[in-house]
Design a protein around this motif. Structure first.
Motif, mmCIF file in Angstrom:
data_model
loop_
_atom_site.group_PDB
_atom_site.id
_atom_site.type_symbol
_atom_site.label_atom_id
_atom_site.label_comp_id
_atom_site.label_asym_id
_atom_site.label_seq_id
_atom_site.Cartn_x
_atom_site.Cartn_y
_atom_site.Cartn_z
ATOM 1 N N ILE A 11 0.836 -1.201 0.000
ATOM 2 C CA ILE A 11 0.000 0.000 0.000
ATOM 3 C C ILE A 11 0.870 1.249 0.000
ATOM 4 O O ILE A 11 0.668 2.172 -0.801
ATOM 5 N N LEU A 12 1.866 1.268 0.875
ATOM 6 C CA LEU A 12 2.710 2.464 0.998
ATOM 7 C C LEU A 12 3.494 2.731 -0.280
ATOM 8 O O LEU A 12 3.605 3.881 -0.718
ATOM 9 N N ARG A 13 4.010 1.683 -0.884
ATOM 10 C CA ARG A 13 4.797 1.877 -2.099
ATOM 11 C C ARG A 13 3.924 2.406 -3.230
ATOM 12 O O ARG A 13 4.303 3.303 -3.968
ATOM 13 N N ARG A 14 2.735 1.821 -3.339
ATOM 14 C CA ARG A 14 1.838 2.266 -4.394
ATOM 15 C C ARG A 14 1.358 3.691 -4.123
ATOM 16 O O ARG A 14 1.230 4.503 -5.044
ATOM 17 N N ALA A 15 1.069 3.982 -2.883
ATOM 18 C CA ALA A 15 0.672 5.352 -2.518
ATOM 19 C C ALA A 15 1.782 6.324 -2.863
ATOM 20 O O ALA A 15 1.540 7.393 -3.442
ATOM 21 N N ALA A 56 2.980 7.489 7.556
ATOM 22 C CA ALA A 56 3.749 6.241 7.487
ATOM 23 C C ALA A 56 4.586 6.200 6.215
ATOM 24 O O ALA A 56 5.737 5.760 6.222
ATOM 25 N N MET A 57 4.004 6.694 5.130
ATOM 26 C CA MET A 57 4.731 6.744 3.855
ATOM 27 C C MET A 57 5.989 7.597 3.989
ATOM 28 O O MET A 57 7.071 7.211 3.517
ATOM 29 N N ILE A 58 5.880 8.739 4.627
ATOM 30 C CA ILE A 58 7.050 9.608 4.818
ATOM 31 C C ILE A 58 8.114 8.867 5.628
ATOM 32 O O ILE A 58 9.285 8.829 5.246
ATOM 33 N N GLN A 59 7.675 8.256 6.723
ATOM 34 C CA GLN A 59 8.654 7.641 7.615
ATOM 35 C C GLN A 59 9.245 6.345 7.062
ATOM 36 O O GLN A 59 10.424 6.076 7.236
#
Lengths: 195, 195
Positions: A11-15, A56-59
């Motif tokens: 999810i994070l990578r795609r976001a 979470a994406m930033i971190q």
DNA sequence: CATAAAAGATACTACTTGGTATGTTTTACG
DNA sequence: CGTAAAACATACCAAGTAGTATCTTTTATG
């Protein structure tokens, strides 16, 4: 990596990829999930809401990526001025993920979210302060070994360089890679003058 | 100004103010009209859609504003290097409308819209090319009168300066006015080196 | 004043958005 | 194996969005 960890980081990578291209607010949760095996239920199991996912994406994506590309190379350098130029050169011309028309993910997110969301602002501040700190250390190394003039203010140099980077990523969206080369050329002149 | 012209420019001015603070996509037409005597009927009488309003805003609000503050002062200058520094100094510290936390309207719009909308990209390109052109003329003046070294590349200088501006507006959103001063200090060093 | 066009007002719609309620499946572990 | 919690799936909703259809008012001009 467990299956659950895998969906979460998926999810994070795609976001990250979509937000890089469209912006945070313009990227809907549905956008992130379409053409993906993950469903909305899984999304909201892993993240309380969109904001927590963004943080979470930033971190978990942006911070480690920045650290590898920008901080590590600067820390063990012999020629500070040359190393600073190389850092910028590689960052602008050798990062395979980055596209000129989309600029820099961190710069984009700062531009969009810093004025709107305090948590984003704090997280992104840590990001660029870490980068500036690495530049400061580098400049001070140069001052100690005599390759950089003693009256140079390392903090100001770090600010000037990071600012220049953000700006050229911005103008690059309009004028393409040509201005990357112009910028690098003048950056070299500026850096030489520190010696 | 007729009443109709007044409502039209009222919409544009209010849109400009809101888009400056929230971004183009995040500013809804309802946002622009709320607490305003103008209704949706009037909005869509004056503009075919949101995009046309945005483009009109660039041409009728941002372009003239940029021209007055950035181009005019540079054109009739005696000391090019000093004038370039003053331009940046006034732009960063003396523009009453600008707020550090919101950055620069033009930079913001470039960042958000250039990758998404070709018409916006074109309109914004004209904006900054006009600014760069004024800097180029200024630098060439200096070269002609001997106050700037002959081997200086005016186009590259213009690119470097405009990039620095955009970047410091970006970082300023995180770190506040302190980095404006750092930037100006280092900009002076860079400019002196052109002499 | 008359009238046509310009300018504006109101009510509505089709669609997207973040988020929830409620279910089912998978996994870890005694 | 049994079972509880973790992990995920599906259907839905309330709020907001750009834009339209239709109507009324204002303005310019003969």
């Amino acid at each position: 990596m467990t299956k659950a960890e895998n969906t979460r980081s998926g999810i994070l990578r795609r976001a990250f990829s979509l937000i890089y291209q469209k912006g945070y607010q313009a990227t809907s949760i549905d956008d992130i999930l379409v053409d993906s095996p993950v469903t909305k239920g899984a999304f909201f199991y892993h993240f309380k809401n969109k904001e927590e996912m963004g943080l979470a994406m930033i971190q978990e994506i942006m911070y480690p990526g920045m650290y590898d590309v920008l901080v590590t190379p600067l820390n063990n350098s012999t020629n500070p001025v040359e190393e600073l130029y190389l850092m910028m050169h590689n960052l602008l011309l050798k990062s395979p993920f980055f596209q000129v028309k989309y600029g820099c993910p961190a710069v984009n997110l700062i531009e969009e979210m810093a004025p709107l969301n305090e948590a984003f602002k704090q997280a992104l501040s840590k990001l660029i302060l870490q980068w500036q700190k690495a530049i400061i250390t580098n400049v001070n190394n140069g001052k100690n070994t005599g390759s950089i003039k003693p009256d140079v203010n390392a903090e100001q140099v770090a600010c000037f360089i990071t600012a220049g980077y953000g700006g050229v990523r911005n103008i690059g969206k309009l004028l393409g890679t040509a201005c990357y080369h112009s910028y690098l050329h003048e950056l070299k002149k500026y850096l030489n003058q520190l010696q």
